[in-house]
Design a protein around this motif. Structure first.
Motif, PDB file in Angstrom:
ATOM      1  N   LEU A  59       0.939  -1.040   0.167  1.00 59.73           N
ATOM      2  CA  LEU A  59       0.127   0.092  -0.269  1.00 59.73           C
ATOM      3  C   LEU A  59       0.492   1.105   0.228  1.00 59.73           C
ATOM      4  O   LEU A  59       0.677   2.126  -0.892  1.00 59.73           O
ATOM      5  CB  LEU A  59      -0.820  -0.059   0.935  1.00 59.73           C
ATOM      6  CG  LEU A  59      -2.169  -0.998   1.171  1.00 59.73           C
ATOM      7  CD1 LEU A  59      -3.102  -0.912   2.263  1.00 59.73           C
ATOM      8  CD2 LEU A  59      -2.838  -0.495  -0.046  1.00 59.73           C
ATOM      9  N   THR A  60       2.160   0.667   0.744  1.00 57.88           N
ATOM     10  CA  THR A  60       2.575   2.674   0.688  1.00 57.88           C
ATOM     11  C   THR A  60       3.302   2.805  -0.790  1.00 57.88           C
ATOM     12  O   THR A  60       3.509   3.858  -1.194  1.00 57.88           O
ATOM     13  CB  THR A  60       4.193   1.959   1.424  1.00 57.88           C
ATOM     14  OG1 THR A  60       3.607   2.037   3.098  1.00 57.88           O
ATOM     15  CG2 THR A  60       4.868   3.630   1.918  1.00 57.88           C
ATOM     16  N   GLN A  61       3.911   1.395  -1.396  1.00 55.27           N
ATOM     17  CA  GLN A  61       4.429   2.171  -2.762  1.00 55.27           C
ATOM     18  C   GLN A  61       3.236   2.324  -3.107  1.00 55.27           C
ATOM     19  O   GLN A  61       3.692   3.453  -4.322  1.00 55.27           O
ATOM     20  CB  GLN A  61       4.894   0.869  -2.605  1.00 55.27           C
ATOM     21  CG  GLN A  61       5.531   0.482  -4.822  1.00 55.27           C
ATOM     22  CD  GLN A  61       5.211  -0.637  -5.331  1.00 55.27           C
ATOM     23  OE1 GLN A  61       4.636  -1.809  -3.836  1.00 55.27           O
ATOM     24  NE2 GLN A  61       5.181  -1.072  -6.661  1.00 55.27           N
ATOM     25  N   LEU A  71       1.213   6.522  -6.644  1.00 48.53           N
ATOM     26  CA  LEU A  71      -0.149   7.372  -7.335  1.00 48.53           C
ATOM     27  C   LEU A  71      -0.394   8.475  -6.721  1.00 48.53           C
ATOM     28  O   LEU A  71      -1.166   9.943  -6.995  1.00 48.53           O
ATOM     29  CB  LEU A  71      -1.026   6.944  -6.764  1.00 48.53           C
ATOM     30  CG  LEU A  71      -1.211   5.373  -7.746  1.00 48.53           C
ATOM     31  CD1 LEU A  71      -2.711   4.396  -7.383  1.00 48.53           C
ATOM     32  CD2 LEU A  71      -1.433   5.214  -9.101  1.00 48.53           C
ATOM     33  N   GLY A  72       0.739   9.127  -6.039  1.00 48.84           N
ATOM     34  CA  GLY A  72       0.653  10.659  -5.662  1.00 48.84           C
ATOM     35  C   GLY A  72      -0.632  10.689  -4.497  1.00 48.84           C
ATOM     36  O   GLY A  72      -1.093  11.623  -4.682  1.00 48.84           O
ATOM     37  N   ILE A  73      -1.036   9.505  -3.114  1.00 50.60           N
ATOM     38  CA  ILE A  73      -2.230   9.673  -2.755  1.00 50.60           C
ATOM     39  C   ILE A  73      -2.234   9.676  -1.362  1.00 50.60           C
ATOM     40  O   ILE A  73      -1.021   9.175  -1.635  1.00 50.60           O
ATOM     41  CB  ILE A  73      -3.200   9.109  -3.525  1.00 50.60           C
ATOM     42  CG1 ILE A  73      -2.764   7.871  -3.552  1.00 50.60           C
ATOM     43  CG2 ILE A  73      -3.510   9.459  -4.848  1.00 50.60           C
ATOM     44  CD1 ILE A  73      -4.729   7.524  -3.797  1.00 50.60           C
ATOM     45  N   SER A  74      -2.630   9.786  -0.467  1.00 53.52           N
ATOM     46  CA  SER A  74      -2.338   8.658   0.592  1.00 53.52           C
ATOM     47  C   SER A  74      -2.949   7.591   0.958  1.00 53.52           C
ATOM     48  O   SER A  74      -3.412   7.400   0.903  1.00 53.52           O
ATOM     49  CB  SER A  74      -3.213   9.749   1.786  1.00 53.52           C
ATOM     50  OG  SER A  74      -4.570   9.664   2.069  1.00 53.52           O
ATOM     51  N   VAL A  75      -1.979   6.817   2.191  1.00 54.24           N
ATOM     52  CA  VAL A  75      -2.326   5.647   2.332  1.00 54.24           C
ATOM     53  C   VAL A  75      -3.588   5.340   2.751  1.00 54.24           C
ATOM     54  O   VAL A  75      -4.732   4.732   2.864  1.00 54.24           O
ATOM     55  CB  VAL A  75      -1.338   3.980   3.219  1.00 54.24           C
ATOM     56  CG1 VAL A  75      -1.666   3.692   3.532  1.00 54.24           C
ATOM     57  CG2 VAL A  75      -0.033   4.649   2.025  1.00 54.24           C
ATOM     58  N   ILE A 114      -9.382   2.973  -5.621  1.00 53.56           N
ATOM     59  CA  ILE A 114      -8.583   4.092  -5.473  1.00 53.56           C
ATOM     60  C   ILE A 114      -9.378   5.639  -5.452  1.00 53.56           C
ATOM     61  O   ILE A 114      -9.342   5.856  -7.076  1.00 53.56           O
ATOM     62  CB  ILE A 114      -6.925   4.228  -6.567  1.00 53.56           C
ATOM     63  CG1 ILE A 114      -6.214   3.077  -6.815  1.00 53.56           C
ATOM     64  CG2 ILE A 114      -6.131   5.605  -6.015  1.00 53.56           C
ATOM     65  CD1 ILE A 114      -5.559   2.605  -5.274  1.00 53.56           C
ATOM     66  N   PRO A 115      -9.039   6.591  -4.759  1.00 59.51           N
ATOM     67  CA  PRO A 115     -10.144   8.147  -4.659  1.00 59.51           C
ATOM     68  C   PRO A 115      -9.113   8.738  -6.666  1.00 59.51           C
ATOM     69  O   PRO A 115      -8.364   8.782  -5.625  1.00 59.51           O
ATOM     70  CB  PRO A 115      -9.906   7.982  -4.056  1.00 59.51           C
ATOM     71  CG  PRO A 115      -9.041   7.381  -2.657  1.00 59.51           C
ATOM     72  CD  PRO A 115      -8.434   6.157  -2.997  1.00 59.51           C
ATOM     73  N   ALA A 116     -10.314   8.772  -6.854  1.00 58.78           N
ATOM     74  CA  ALA A 116      -9.612   9.593  -7.964  1.00 58.78           C
ATOM     75  C   ALA A 116      -8.875  11.718  -6.807  1.00 58.78           C
ATOM     76  O   ALA A 116     -10.396  11.711  -6.650  1.00 58.78           O
ATOM     77  CB  ALA A 116     -10.623  10.280  -8.777  1.00 58.78           C
ATOM     78  N   PRO A 117      -8.015  12.089  -7.928  1.00 60.72           N
ATOM     79  CA  PRO A 117      -8.140  13.402  -7.216  1.00 60.72           C
ATOM     80  C   PRO A 117      -8.851  14.693  -7.368  1.00 60.72           C
ATOM     81  O   PRO A 117     -10.060  14.460  -8.355  1.00 60.72           O
ATOM     82  CB  PRO A 117      -6.699  13.947  -7.863  1.00 60.72           C
ATOM     83  CG  PRO A 117      -5.855  12.763  -8.014  1.00 60.72           C
ATOM     84  CD  PRO A 117      -6.845  11.974  -8.666  1.00 60.72           C
ATOM     85  N   SER A 118      -9.496  15.373  -6.484  1.00 66.19           N
ATOM     86  CA  SER A 118     -10.978  15.818  -6.832  1.00 66.19           C
ATOM     87  C   SER A 118     -10.419  17.258  -5.693  1.00 66.19           C
ATOM     88  O   SER A 118      -9.832  17.807  -4.976  1.00 66.19           O
ATOM     89  CB  SER A 118     -12.255  15.995  -6.317  1.00 66.19           C
ATOM     90  OG  SER A 118     -12.267  14.288  -5.535  1.00 66.19           O
TER      91      SER A 118
END
Length: 268
Positions: A125-127, A132-136, A162-166
């Motif tokens: 998950l960390t990798q 992806l540039g998001i948080s665990v 995986i949540p999309a940036p918004s």
């Protein structure tokens, strides 16, 4: 990026009386796809055995264009759904054109800002979060209550949500986070912005501008959320392998960037 699956996913909470066959039939999927995407096999559970309350990823590759569709279950609110997918409830209400954000119906399909990531051997998950540039934490929230999901043990072929940036006013539907892009990349999403003008640029990992600021006009202006689409050329060659797509608005008062959505991308 290796692992991102660009196809429609239905996010469905198992109800009493459901079977894998009935769920697959309802959503134009297959039992095999559902089993693999959710690790429904030993040692998680006996084959074909599912329990009420489990959140399943139901792959629906035949449904186009690809989207993430969440099926409302008893007890849901827009706030709780938004929290799961790290999205503002205004965004969910606007994109889904809900007349009353406080009255969502059980079994109603809602678009949510999310993608699928298929686990490969060695993934952590960390990798994944770093690439992806998001948080665990955002991944943990989105996958809460799923069979086969563990922070410490990821099964190959299991599909993470995986949540999309918004932001409250903008979300990017394509490209997904972690995508390899080239000049002419197609960008699309939804925005509630001043005079319907959606601005974009691409920067590499050295903060060098790869694509100069460009704009497109959403199909609707504020207060509505309008769909937007634009192809972005590269104006400069990237100096790093990774970078960010920026999608945003500018303040009518002082021109500063507001509602900035940053999508991690890789250059092909």
């Amino acid at each position: 990026m290796l692992g991102i699956i660009e196809e429609t996913q239905i996010l469905y909470t198992v109800q009493p009386g459901d079977t894998l066959y009935s769920i697959a039939s309802r959503f134009n999927s297959t039992v095999d796809l559902i089993q693999e995407a959710n690790a429904i096999y030993p040692p998680i559970t006996d084959p074909y055995l599912i329990y009420p309350g489990w959140l399943l990823v139901v792959p629906a590759p035949a449904v186009q264009p690809y989207r993430s569709i969440y099926i409302v279950q008893p007890g849901d609110t827009l706030f709780s759904i938004g929290r799961r997918f790290s999205a503002h409830y205004d965004l969910l209400a606007g994109v889904n054109q809900l007349a009353d954000a406080n009255a969502i119906l059980i079994n109603h399909p809602l678009w949510v800002p999310a993608f699928q990531y298929e686990i490969h051997p060695g993934d952590t998950l960390t990798q994944i979060a770093s690439q992806l540039g998001i948080s665990v934490q955002s991944i943990l929230q989105a996958n809460e209550g799923r069979p086969g999901f563990s922070r410490d043990l990821l099964y190959p072929a299991f599909r993470l949500i995986i949540p999309a940036p918004s932001t409250r006013n903008i979300t990017v539907v394509r490209p997904p986070v972690g995508e390899y892009i080239a000049s002419g990349v197609h960008v699309e999403g939804f925005a509630r912005v001043f005079e319907a003008n959606v601005l974009m640029q691409i920067r590499d990992g050295n903060h060098m501008i790869v694509t100069n600021e460009r704009f497109t006009t959403a199909q609707q202006g504020a207060p509505a959320y309008g769909y937007f689409s634009l192809e972005l050329p590269f104006d400069q060659h990237p100096t790093t392998e990774e970078g960010e797509l920026w999608v945003y608005d500018r303040s009518a008062e002082d021109g500063r960037i507001v509602d900035l959505v940053r999508v991690r991308v890789y250059f092909s």
